[in-house]
Design an enzyme around this catalytic site. Sequence first.
Site, mmCIF file in Angstrom:
data_model
loop_
_atom_site.group_PDB
_atom_site.id
_atom_site.type_symbol
_atom_site.label_atom_id
_atom_site.label_comp_id
_atom_site.label_asym_id
_atom_site.label_seq_id
_atom_site.Cartn_x
_atom_site.Cartn_y
_atom_site.Cartn_z
ATOM 1 N N GLU A 54 0.868 -1.174 0.000
ATOM 2 C CA GLU A 54 0.000 0.000 0.000
ATOM 3 C C GLU A 54 0.906 1.226 0.000
ATOM 4 O OE1 GLU A 54 -2.542 2.899 0.126
ATOM 5 O OE2 GLU A 54 -1.286 2.713 1.922
ATOM 6 N N CYS A 85 4.632 -2.310 -8.699
ATOM 7 C CA CYS A 85 3.291 -1.951 -8.244
ATOM 8 C C CYS A 85 3.338 -0.736 -7.307
ATOM 9 C CB CYS A 85 2.585 -3.159 -7.637
ATOM 10 S SG CYS A 85 0.779 -2.952 -7.580
ATOM 11 N N HIS A 176 3.105 -7.371 -10.934
ATOM 12 C CA HIS A 176 3.851 -8.134 -9.933
ATOM 13 C C HIS A 176 4.637 -9.260 -10.615
ATOM 14 C CE1 HIS A 176 2.042 -6.563 -6.173
ATOM 15 N NE2 HIS A 176 1.028 -6.288 -6.960
ATOM 16 N N GLU A 178 6.960 -11.010 -9.446
ATOM 17 C CA GLU A 178 7.336 -12.035 -8.464
ATOM 18 C C GLU A 178 6.275 -13.113 -8.279
ATOM 19 O OE1 GLU A 178 4.791 -9.259 -6.006
ATOM 20 O OE2 GLU A 178 6.078 -9.107 -7.759
#
Length: 192
Positions: A54, A85, A176, A178
Amino acid sequence: MLKAGVIAVQGDVAEHAAAIRRAAERHGESVEVEEVRTAGVVPDCDLLLMPGGESTTISRLLRDEGIAEEIRAFAAGGKPMLVTCAGLIVAARDAKDERVETLDILDVTVDRNAFGRQKDSFEAMLDVDGLAEPFPAVFIRAPAIDEVDDGVDVLCEIDGRPVAVRQDNVIGTSFHPELTEDSRIHGVAFFE
């Protein structure tokens, strides 16, 4: 042995650490991954990753822990860095949200949650500059890059919107990388 720092105040820390190790092995490199939660670690790193999470929380914790200035100095020093992100949002010049204290290390403007909420998450095969085959990108509450200044290269787009960029030693992705077994984005960022 290279020292990889993963900013660990929030986000997919273990997943990124695993992707860095896979990419290093594929490129014949040895790497030690360290989770960064306090000041004093980043200056000793050879490469650095700032994951999602966040963005308002990440930016606050980076400031409160004294890590923000170390990240700025790391990027300015020309060492390889990958931001993904929410990490992209925090790294941007402008997050279009006064609650996010950006690091201003990528000359881009981003639109938080541009691709929708959690329920709007999706995957897409992307043609990324520097990769021979499409990359399986995972988008979760992903930002879009609205503006790209001179000196920033767009590595890939979706529907005309940039979702991966490179400025000198820093690569930023809206998605993302990952969350798949494909560590090629980490490889391009750190070992190529």
